[in-house]
Design an enzyme around this catalytic site. Structure first.
Site, PDB file in Angstrom:
ATOM      1  N   ASP A 198       4.343   6.287  -4.966  1.00 44.46           N
ATOM      2  CA  ASP A 198       3.393   6.666  -3.919  1.00 44.46           C
ATOM      3  C   ASP A 198       3.536   8.127  -3.521  1.00 44.46           C
ATOM      4  OD1 ASP A 198       5.786   6.689  -2.636  1.00 44.46           O
ATOM      5  OD2 ASP A 198       5.216   5.352  -1.003  1.00 44.46           O
ATOM      6  N   GLY A 211       2.132  -1.256  -3.770  1.00 47.24           N
ATOM      7  CA  GLY A 211       0.787  -1.788  -4.001  1.00 47.24           C
ATOM      8  C   GLY A 211       0.452  -1.932  -5.472  1.00 47.24           C
ATOM      9  N   LEU A 213       2.260  -6.380   3.442  1.00 47.46           N
ATOM     10  CA  LEU A 213       1.770  -7.661   2.911  1.00 47.46           C
ATOM     11  C   LEU A 213       0.256  -7.698   2.733  1.00 47.46           C
ATOM     12  CD1 LEU A 213       4.100 -10.127   4.866  1.00 47.46           C
ATOM     13  CD2 LEU A 213       4.455  -9.045   2.641  1.00 47.46           C
ATOM     14  N   GLN A 214      -0.451  -6.746   3.332  1.00 49.16           N
ATOM     15  CA  GLN A 214      -1.900  -6.648   3.166  1.00 49.16           C
ATOM     16  C   GLN A 214      -2.263  -6.361   1.704  1.00 49.16           C
ATOM     17  OE1 GLN A 214      -2.679  -3.156   2.742  1.00 49.16           O
ATOM     18  NE2 GLN A 214      -4.772  -2.803   3.459  1.00 49.16           N
ATOM     19  N   SER A 230       3.563  -4.567   7.267  1.00 51.33           N
ATOM     20  CA  SER A 230       2.336  -3.858   6.894  1.00 51.33           C
ATOM     21  C   SER A 230       2.169  -3.748   5.383  1.00 51.33           C
ATOM     22  CB  SER A 230       2.322  -2.461   7.521  1.00 51.33           C
ATOM     23  OG  SER A 230       3.380  -1.682   7.003  1.00 51.33           O
ATOM     24  N   CYS A 256      -0.407   7.204   2.098  1.00 49.60           N
ATOM     25  CA  CYS A 256      -1.017   5.898   2.368  1.00 49.60           C
ATOM     26  C   CYS A 256      -0.928   5.558   3.841  1.00 49.60           C
ATOM     27  CB  CYS A 256      -0.300   4.809   1.586  1.00 49.60           C
ATOM     28  SG  CYS A 256      -1.089   4.431   0.035  1.00 49.60           S
ATOM     29  N   LYS A 290      13.201  -4.726  -1.005  1.00 50.39           N
ATOM     30  CA  LYS A 290      12.078  -5.124  -1.865  1.00 50.39           C
ATOM     31  C   LYS A 290      12.540  -5.669  -3.214  1.00 50.39           C
ATOM     32  CE  LYS A 290       8.068  -2.500  -0.403  1.00 50.39           C
ATOM     33  NZ  LYS A 290       7.111  -1.436  -0.739  1.00 50.39           N
ATOM     34  N   CYS A 296       0.056  12.530  17.457  1.00 49.72           N
ATOM     35  CA  CYS A 296      -0.603  11.808  16.364  1.00 49.72           C
ATOM     36  C   CYS A 296       0.212  10.544  16.143  1.00 49.72           C
ATOM     37  CB  CYS A 296      -0.697  12.680  15.108  1.00 49.72           C
ATOM     38  SG  CYS A 296       0.901  13.094  14.394  1.00 49.72           S
TER      39      CYS A 296
END
Lengths: 85, 516
Positions: free
Chosen positions: B264, B175, B205-206, B203, B322, B220, B474
């Site tokens: 991250d 991000g 690409l948001q 997920s 995240c 990547k 969960c």
């Protein structure tokens, strides 16, 4: 005349308390960061583990340790670490 | 009541009594004190003590005081653990037994002035000024490509050549790294290194604007190299497709001028910080959490490092990753572009950098705050007497290898998705408890389950029958393991945990279930 300090809450501390800030009453003669945190934890026990790794700032300046004196009108910010990227 | 720290830890009134104070002298100044690392001096204020000190050690005077006799701007002095700039500067009263620490500033220039923006701009990265270091003149194509930079007197042809001669390493191409990489490539930074080892997922690409839908499933860094070379073929993209570790970090970081931390997870952040401190490089820091972000520039040669802010990583499990916590897509765009801005300024040697300041951004309130950040003289890696001289591999706990934080021996049993499906179809099915957040519940949940978010579990435990068989789940099985552990400790005997969470259920039992 304000009798309280404003506590700004960030990230996980914000979620633990459920608000971005709270006003916390202190004696006119002042108090300490330690006493403030103890009061907050009593009301919001889920804050306790978060406080351990958090940095605190008083009026926009980081404070080390918890002995710092605070008084009515001061702004205390609680900054937990986070690491998202 | 005064602003800043004037009220902190100091009595309000003190008479002008002479006090005997210890003064810690940093290594670079010890040649002026005959090798003494701790000197004693008397005075009633910080200024008096320091003047008494230079009376004894004449050679120190010009390093501490300006021509007018005032304490030099770039001399950082701590009284015990407070920076005197945030107390009453020279006039700060001292008591017997206090310790004054003179914190070393770097050789050459006056970085502290640059930090506060008081003096002329000081080149912070120190790219050599000689023309030969800047490479050949800009080509006609480059003149056109960078014309909007060239028109800025602060950049100009010379600045553009500096950018072209610069090398920036981005740790993490997610991000934060994605927008930063795009802008740095656009700006004409000559060499961009990328450290990452993930593949592009839908997920991502948001928020990870470096990648497109056609990149899904690709490594990547391959996708990033294609996109950056398309944006600017001048840029050399170096890819480091690996985990940063204590073994490789110094070698990977060494060739670069500036390191941009867009990782991250905490272990990598501490590695990046420690390696940049040891190598003497600027660390352009950014971090995000849901709707909030932080950015700063850590450069231990002239300011605090990340450990001055947070000395140690938090214990595992305290901060959601995240993936668990969610993040507003545009947030890393804002924070990553702040990092790119600071990087370009460092490379050009212009403006007022974020050294010594932490910017805090709150997207919900749309508010920026700024905190003054001080070097911690006791910092284990960048303080006056550092005790950490190498790199540390903290156990990975944010994301992948986070699984196990429960003590062995008392672990609740795991149940596979297939086993749970069979139990649910049988007579007397177990009670299924979803410990995720309500927003995750809305995406998908198991049929017949009861939602009790993990933070509420301790209060809502009374709703559960002790005799009944309970299965917790969960997203991936980690939070529910904590929940199951808690129930076991509270005396529940029939508790198990759905192995792999609802994610595994979607893969093994119900392929129509939405995944996230």
């Amino acid at each position: 005349m304000t009798r309280s300090v404003r506590v700004l809450l960030f990230a996980t501390a914000r979620e633990a308390v459920g608000a971005a800030s709270v006003d916390w009453e202190v004696p006119a003669s002042g108090s300490t960061v330690r006493a403030l945190l103890a009061g907050l934890v009593e009301e919001h026990p889920q804050l306790e583990p978060i406080l351990k790794g958090s940095r605190l700032a008083c009026n926009g300046v980081y404070v080390r340790g918890r002995r710092a004196r605070i008084g009515p009108g001061d702004e205390i910010a609680i900054h937990p670490p986070y690491s998202g990227g | 009541m005064g602003k800043g720290g004037s009220n902190i830890d100091r009595p309000k009134e003190e008479g002008p009594t002479m006090s005997k104070v210890q003064v810690k002298v940093p290594t670079p100044l010890r040649s002026f004190t005959g090798g003494t690392s701790i000197a004693e001096a008397e005075g009633s204020t910080v200024g008096e003590v320091l003047r008494a000190l230079v009376t004894e050690y004449h050679a120190l005077e010009k390093h501490l005081f300006g021509a007018g006799g005032q304490l030099r701007n770039f001399v950082t002095v701590y009284l015990n653990d407070e920076d005197v700039r945030y107390l009453r500067r020279d006039a700060t009263p001292v008591r017997s037994g206090d310790v004054l620490s003179i914190v070393p500033s770097i050789a050459g220039g006056s970085p502290a002035e640059a930090v506060r923006g008081a003096g002329r701009p000081v080149p912070l990265v120190g790219l050599a000024e000689g023309d030969e270091e800047l490479g050949p003149p800009l080509t006609r194509d480059q003149m056109r490509r960078y014309s909007r930079h060239l028109l800025l007197p602060e950049v100009g042809v010379r600045g553009q050549r500096k950018l072209r001669a610069s090398k920036v390493l981005l740790v993490g191409a997610g991000g934060l790294g994605a927008p930063a990489a795009l802008y740095l490539a656009g700006a004409g930074v000559g060499e961009i290194g990328l450290v990452d080892f993930d593949r592009v997922e839908v997920s991502n690409l948001q928020r990870q604007v470096l990648y497109g839908t056609h990149d899904i499933g690709r490594p990547k860094l391959e996708a990033a190299r294609d996109r950056l070379n398309d944006l600017n073929p001048d840029v050399v993209v170096r890819i480091h497709e690996q985990h940063l570790t204590s073994e490789n970090a110094l070698d990977i970081l060494r060739p670069y001028d500036v390191i941009l931390d867009g990782t991250d997870n905490f272990p990598t952040r501490y590695l990046v910080n420690d390696a940049t401190v040891l190598l003497g490089k600027p660390n352009v820091y950014g971090s995000i959490y849901r709707f909030e972000g932080q950015a700063s520039v850590f450069d231990a040669r002239r300011g605090p490092c990340y450990r001055c802010l947070y000395p140690e990583p938090p214990p595992p499990g305290l901060v959601p990753s995240c993936a668990e916590g969610g993040v507003l897509g545009v947030l890393p765009g804002l924070v990553g572009t702040i990092q790119a801005t600071e990087t370009v300024k460092l490379l050009l040697g212009i403006g007022e950098s974020l050294i010594g300041r932490l910017v805090l951004f709150d997207a919900l309130a749309l508010r920026f705050r700024e905190l003054r950040l001080r070097k911690n003289p006791d910092c284990v890696i960048c303080g006056t007497h550092p005790t950490q001289t190498g790199l540390i591999d903290y156990p990975a706990f944010c994301g992948v290898a986070a699984e196990d934080t429960t003590p062995a021996g008392a672990k609740p049993p795991q149940m596979t998705p297939e086993a749970l499906a069979a139990r649910l179809a049988a007579e007397d099915p177990p009670m299924v408890i979803d410990v995720r957040n309500p927003s995750e519940w809305e995406i998908a949940h198991l049929p017949g389950a009861t939602l009790i978010p993990l933070p509420d579990l301790p209060q809502r435990v009374t709703e559960l029958a002790r005799a009944r068989e309970l299965v917790l789940y969960c997203h991936t099985g980690r939070r529910s393991a904590q929940g199951a552990q808690l129930l076991v400790e509270l005396g529940f005997t029939h508790v198990s945990n759905l192995a792999g969470g609802i994610e595994a259920w979607a893969q093994k039992v119900d392929p129509t279930m939405p995944r996230y």
